[in-house]
Design an enzyme around this catalytic site. Sequence first.
Site, mmCIF file in Angstrom:
data_model
loop_
_atom_site.group_PDB
_atom_site.id
_atom_site.type_symbol
_atom_site.label_atom_id
_atom_site.label_comp_id
_atom_site.label_asym_id
_atom_site.label_seq_id
_atom_site.Cartn_x
_atom_site.Cartn_y
_atom_site.Cartn_z
ATOM 1 N N ASP A 171 0.802 -1.223 0.000
ATOM 2 C CA ASP A 171 0.000 0.000 0.000
ATOM 3 C C ASP A 171 0.837 1.278 0.000
ATOM 4 O O ASP A 171 0.294 2.369 -0.083
ATOM 5 C CB ASP A 171 -0.961 0.014 1.194
ATOM 6 C CG ASP A 171 -0.248 -0.085 2.537
ATOM 7 O OD1 ASP A 171 0.977 0.139 2.592
ATOM 8 O OD2 ASP A 171 -0.912 -0.409 3.538
ATOM 9 N N HIS A 200 9.194 -1.770 -2.246
ATOM 10 C CA HIS A 200 9.921 -0.842 -1.381
ATOM 11 C C HIS A 200 11.249 -0.409 -1.999
ATOM 12 O O HIS A 200 12.168 0.007 -1.296
ATOM 13 C CB HIS A 200 10.164 -1.449 0.009
ATOM 14 C CG HIS A 200 8.920 -1.526 0.841
ATOM 15 N ND1 HIS A 200 8.909 -1.973 2.142
ATOM 16 C CD2 HIS A 200 7.632 -1.200 0.564
ATOM 17 C CE1 HIS A 200 7.674 -1.925 2.618
ATOM 18 N NE2 HIS A 200 6.887 -1.456 1.672
ATOM 19 N N TYR A 263 10.717 4.460 0.801
ATOM 20 C CA TYR A 263 11.607 3.478 1.415
ATOM 21 C C TYR A 263 13.017 3.526 0.835
ATOM 22 O O TYR A 263 13.956 2.968 1.445
ATOM 23 C CB TYR A 263 11.033 2.069 1.262
ATOM 24 C CG TYR A 263 9.913 1.759 2.231
ATOM 25 C CD1 TYR A 263 10.170 1.248 3.492
ATOM 26 C CD2 TYR A 263 8.590 1.984 1.880
ATOM 27 C CE1 TYR A 263 9.158 0.966 4.383
ATOM 28 C CE2 TYR A 263 7.562 1.712 2.760
ATOM 29 C CZ TYR A 263 7.844 1.203 4.017
ATOM 30 O OH TYR A 263 6.838 0.936 4.897
ATOM 31 N N ARG A 283 11.145 2.622 15.269
ATOM 32 C CA ARG A 283 9.797 2.683 14.698
ATOM 33 C C ARG A 283 8.873 1.633 15.342
ATOM 34 O O ARG A 283 7.687 1.893 15.555
ATOM 35 C CB ARG A 283 9.877 2.466 13.184
ATOM 36 C CG ARG A 283 8.538 2.309 12.469
ATOM 37 C CD ARG A 283 7.680 3.537 12.525
ATOM 38 N NE ARG A 283 6.385 3.287 11.881
ATOM 39 C CZ ARG A 283 5.306 4.009 12.063
ATOM 40 N NH1 ARG A 283 5.339 5.055 12.863
ATOM 41 N NH2 ARG A 283 4.185 3.710 11.448
#
Length: 440
Positions: A171, A200, A263, A283
Amino acid sequence: MEAKIITIVGGGSTYTPGVVKAILSKKDTFTVKEIRAYDIDEQRQEDVAIIVREVVKATCPECKFITTTDPKEAFTDSDFIFAQIRVGKYAMREKDEKIALKHGAVGQETCGCGGLAYGLRTIYPMVEILDYVEKYANPKHWILNYSNPAAIVALALKKLRPNARIINICDMPVAIMNTFADILKCDPHEIKPYYFGLNHFGWFTDVWVNGESRFEELRQHAIAHGYLDAALDEQHWEPSWVHTYGNVKLMMERFPKYLPNTYLQYYLLSQDVVDDANPEYTRANEVMDGREKTLFDAINHYKETGEYEDDMFVVGAHGTFIVDLAESLCKENGGRYLLIVKNEGAVADLPDDAMVEIPCYVSPSGIEKVSVGHIPTFYKGLIEQQYASEKCIVEGAIENSYDKVLQGFALNKTVKSSTQAKAILDEMIEANKEYWPELK
């Protein structure tokens, strides 16, 4: 259209309420008669289901919703399987990120050493799911797979289960296109993207809106602001994501030809990312203290009071994309999406067996890839290095080979040397001993 049965694998995910809400928001055009949540963590799934049942009751009470830990009950006659598993949960994500940072390398969930570790955890659980689906589901089923790291998972599944009816998706490009739409003041569904790369690890080469290229406008915005000065997708508003969207500016200043997936900061700005990181609070911690805590606080509040607030979770690109794709597989001229598919010449300069992320047309007939053609040497070189790293990881998992996995770590652009690669790998082997294939 005949009413469908959807199974959500990873039913205990915090994304599940949003996915269910997205499914039921389309009940007038995409009819679903039953939604099944399947997870190996029964207690977590039952807790999340408290909220899901409220969503179903408020949105489409005639739709049946069940939870199960039994594969037969989960997959029998299922038409769509939405997979979003997280092997090892956030505890293992935190270990991945902190081990890498401890050794001075990027600590991230799907990129760098953390992504390689996560891939080694996820390959065989996904194979098990594919085998259950093949045994029990509707023969014309589709598996729509969000499970990360999507690049490694897609490559491994294509090798191990080449005939599986699976479409691997992400997504992040959708979230970026939502930002583009805000910059261009248009509806996201009006955007027609041109894109190539691995998951990514890709670039937008053009963006059209209603028959007109708006790419140069976006490119100039990205050079000046990154992907900021625009509304961020509901899933990407936290401080770390704001920083990530801002880092696009640095990438565009140096490599202004194409618009990067966010990314790519982990590969093109790896030292900057390490320097900016807090090795004690990654994260993973941000997510656990944010999205995870918010939902489970709301669940506990509901248990105590019976009160439910509809704004305790977001739908976001994660929910809307997978449901839009499922609907497109049921109707003619379904739509155009960025999907992770076997290359087979679509990107002329990359290996045929690479799993590339490119535009595809989707309909009940299946997937039709859009040819990308040749790509410049700089992008080709970056992709080939990343693909080689991921391929070594997949081969290492299949062959139980320490040497192959070490090669995968050493090849990764986020790693400075084979000495650093070995130190990280050896520590990750110990941390992942309950999850990884045995490496010999």
